[in-house]
Write a protein that holds these residues in place. Structure first.
Motif, PDB file in Angstrom:
ATOM      1  N   HIS A 191     -19.042  69.212  90.473  1.00  0.00           N
ATOM      2  CA  HIS A 191     -20.433  69.321  90.014  1.00  0.00           C
ATOM      3  C   HIS A 191     -20.873  70.764  90.284  1.00  0.00           C
ATOM      4  N   PHE A 192     -21.714  71.324  89.410  1.00  0.00           N
ATOM      5  CA  PHE A 192     -22.069  72.734  89.549  1.00  0.00           C
ATOM      6  C   PHE A 192     -23.588  72.918  89.483  1.00  0.00           C
ATOM      7  N   GLY A 193     -24.064  73.931  90.195  1.00  0.00           N
ATOM      8  CA  GLY A 193     -25.501  74.186  90.165  1.00  0.00           C
ATOM      9  C   GLY A 193     -25.840  75.584  90.637  1.00  0.00           C
ATOM     10  N   ASN A 194     -27.065  75.959  90.345  1.00  0.00           N
ATOM     11  CA  ASN A 194     -27.615  77.254  90.752  1.00  0.00           C
ATOM     12  C   ASN A 194     -28.085  77.169  92.216  1.00  0.00           C
ATOM     13  N   ASP A 195     -27.936  78.247  92.977  1.00  0.00           N
ATOM     14  CA  ASP A 195     -28.207  78.186  94.422  1.00  0.00           C
ATOM     15  C   ASP A 195     -29.644  77.768  94.761  1.00  0.00           C
ATOM     16  N   ALA A 196     -30.612  78.291  94.016  1.00  0.00           N
ATOM     17  CA  ALA A 196     -32.007  77.944  94.329  1.00  0.00           C
ATOM     18  C   ALA A 196     -32.305  76.485  93.985  1.00  0.00           C
ATOM     19  N   HIS A 197     -31.756  76.028  92.862  1.00  0.00           N
ATOM     20  CA  HIS A 197     -31.957  74.623  92.483  1.00  0.00           C
ATOM     21  C   HIS A 197     -31.375  73.713  93.567  1.00  0.00           C
ATOM     22  N   GLY A 225     -30.258  88.389  95.460  1.00  0.00           N
ATOM     23  CA  GLY A 225     -31.346  88.260  94.508  1.00  0.00           C
ATOM     24  C   GLY A 225     -32.410  87.336  95.072  1.00  0.00           C
ATOM     25  N   LEU A 226     -33.376  86.970  94.229  1.00  0.00           N
ATOM     26  CA  LEU A 226     -34.421  86.032  94.650  1.00  0.00           C
ATOM     27  C   LEU A 226     -34.442  84.891  93.631  1.00  0.00           C
ATOM     28  N   GLY A 227     -34.131  83.682  94.080  1.00  0.00           N
ATOM     29  CA  GLY A 227     -34.090  82.545  93.167  1.00  0.00           C
ATOM     30  C   GLY A 227     -35.136  81.519  93.552  1.00  0.00           C
ATOM     31  N   THR A 228     -35.563  80.737  92.558  1.00  0.00           N
ATOM     32  CA  THR A 228     -36.535  79.684  92.834  1.00  0.00           C
ATOM     33  C   THR A 228     -36.066  78.371  92.198  1.00  0.00           C
ATOM     34  N   PHE A 247     -38.145  83.061  88.766  1.00  0.00           N
ATOM     35  CA  PHE A 247     -39.291  83.874  89.175  1.00  0.00           C
ATOM     36  C   PHE A 247     -38.884  85.218  89.753  1.00  0.00           C
ATOM     37  N   GLY A 248     -37.639  85.314  90.231  1.00  0.00           N
ATOM     38  CA  GLY A 248     -37.166  86.595  90.762  1.00  0.00           C
ATOM     39  C   GLY A 248     -37.195  87.688  89.720  1.00  0.00           C
ATOM     40  N   HIS A 249     -37.168  87.289  88.443  1.00  0.00           N
ATOM     41  CA  HIS A 249     -37.155  88.288  87.370  1.00  0.00           C
ATOM     42  C   HIS A 249     -38.489  88.351  86.622  1.00  0.00           C
ATOM     43  N   TYR A 270     -38.196  93.669  95.203  1.00  0.00           N
ATOM     44  CA  TYR A 270     -39.145  93.989  96.277  1.00  0.00           C
ATOM     45  C   TYR A 270     -39.122  92.966  97.413  1.00  0.00           C
ATOM     46  N   ALA A 271     -38.570  91.764  97.136  1.00  0.00           N
ATOM     47  CA  ALA A 271     -38.716  90.706  98.147  1.00  0.00           C
ATOM     48  C   ALA A 271     -37.409  90.024  98.536  1.00  0.00           C
TER      49      ALA A 271
END
Ligand SMILES: [Zn+2]
Length: 404
Positions: A191-197, A225-228, A247-249, A270-271
């Motif tokens: 199973h695969f997913g994005n780190d923030a998710h 990076g910044l993930g949400t 939102f990071g972008h 920046y964050a």
């Protein structure tokens, strides 16, 4: 007793119904660790004999056990309550970062049973083969009946069913068949997913037993990076191609820093942890005989009163607060959950973040909002990979409901 989704061509097999009923009860026991057989009869409307039949099967299979309740008995003898046997089912999890990979096996409660690290390698093929070897080393001895599969997290956009990476800018990976390489020669389900998710999923799945899971919240990953990850009404928001809520972008400054995504002034410039470390170096200067501190070191310096570290954390907290105000305006969440360096340095940074947020968001909304450091700290995404596997296993029961 239970409605299950079967295609019109599938034969209605008793085994499907039995499996659906068993998972329904397993899921109930997972979510309510103090249930008795009588509670299950009352909640589901199943007959007592059916519940007894299913529970006996699950006890025999080692999935659940019965023990005296901690609740005081109203009358007569102490009731028995049902609990999951946490090690009856095992999942593997893989977290891929720009610094390497972590591979674990974990039980139903998210307890890590074994782990390995794989150092980063510029050649993605060499790196992924080493990750595959680590997965095999940790899972080869597991009984296939107990082993549910492998969850994989990546910082970027990934095809959920095949594991093909569409774009992971901070790894420099584009259009790479990560799923095919990792699963080659394996019979396990991946199973695969994005780190923030997955960070958001872990927060909801592994909440305090018996407590109310968060329904509407945003999980914020702060690394290269910044993930949400956005959970609305208990469901992850993924979007048409799995790229929702990046939102990071979103742009913080029209003429800001260049971002690996191709835009300028993105919030993650920046964050993110990378941005925090870069800001410290820029303010301090970078003499060659002094190593560049990482985020943990900057937080340690700040705790010791280092004015440069404190100033850098305060400036970054201001950028975080602006982004949180944007998130609040869009989703009106009950909580924003923060991970990584912000969770480690939460006691130092929370007032600065709140100040920036209060200066931008309406007070009536902020009365509802909580900012919470992640319960799982640096393990949040990794536990999210485990939650991804477990949630898939329990999904048929979650989607099934007792028939009216
Ligand atoms: Zn960007």
């Amino acid at each position: 007793m239970v409605k299950i989704q079967l295609s019109s061509r599938s034969p209605l097999l008793k085994s499907h119904l039995r499996e659906a009923n068993e998972r329904l009860l397993l899921n109930m026991i997972r979510q309510n660790p103090d249930l008795s057989r009588a509670d299950i009869v009352r909640i589901t409307g199943f007959s007592a004999s059916s519940v007894t039949f299913i529970i006996k099967r699950m006890i025999k299979a080692g999935l659940v056990c019965e023990s005296p309740s901690e609740r005081p008995a109203r009358v007569g003898r102490q009731p028995l309550t049902l609990r999951l046997n946490p090690q009856a089912l095992i999942a593997a999890g893989v977290e891929i970062l720009g610094t390497g990979a972590r591979v674990i096996t974990a039980d139903l409660h998210g307890n890590i049973l074994a782990q390995r690290s794989v150092p980063w390698e510029l050649d993605h093929m060499i790196f992924l083969v080493r990750v595959r070897d680590a997965i095999r080393a940790l899972t080869a001895h597991l009984n296939p009946k107990n082993f549910l599969g492998v969850g994989v997290s990546l910082p970027g956009t990934i095809h959920r069913s095949t594991g093909r990476v569409i774009a992971a800018e901070n790894l420099g990976w584009f259009d790479i068949d990560v799923g095919g390489i990792l699963s080659e020669g394996s019979s396990a389900r991946f199973h695969f997913g994005n780190d923030a998710h997955l960070g958001a999923l872990a927060e909801r799945w592994f909440c305090e037993p018996g407590s109310r899971p968060l329904e509407n919240f945003v999980y914020v990953v702060l690394r290269q990076g910044l993930g949400t990850g956005v959970m609305l009404d208990g469901s992850l928001l993924r979007g048409a191609t799995g790229e929702a809520c990046e939102f990071g972008h979103t742009t913080l400054f029209a003429d800001g820093r260049r971002c690996p995504c191709g835009s300028v002034g993105c919030w993650e410039e920046y964050a993110s942890q990378r941005a925090l470390e870069r800001l410290y170096l820029e303010k301090r200067g970078a003499p060659r005989n002094r190593p560049a501190p990482d985020a943990d070191e900057i937080i340690r310096l700040a705790r010791n009163g280092d004015p440069l570290a404190l100033g850098v954390l305060e400036e970054t907290a201001g950028y975080l607060g602006i982004g949180f105000a944007n998130i609040n305006a869009v989703f009106n969440p009950e909580a924003i959950v923060v991970g990584d360096y912000l969770a480690s340095g939460w006691d130092l940074m929370k007032d600065w973040v709140w100040n920036a947020l209060r200066s931008r968001a309406p007070l009536r909304q902020l009365r509802l909002l909580r900012l919470l450091p992640s319960r799982h700290g640096a393990d949040s995404t990794l536990l999210g990979t485990v939650a991804l596997v477990l949630s898939s296993f329990f999904a048929s029961s979650a989607e099934s409901r007792p028939a009216a």
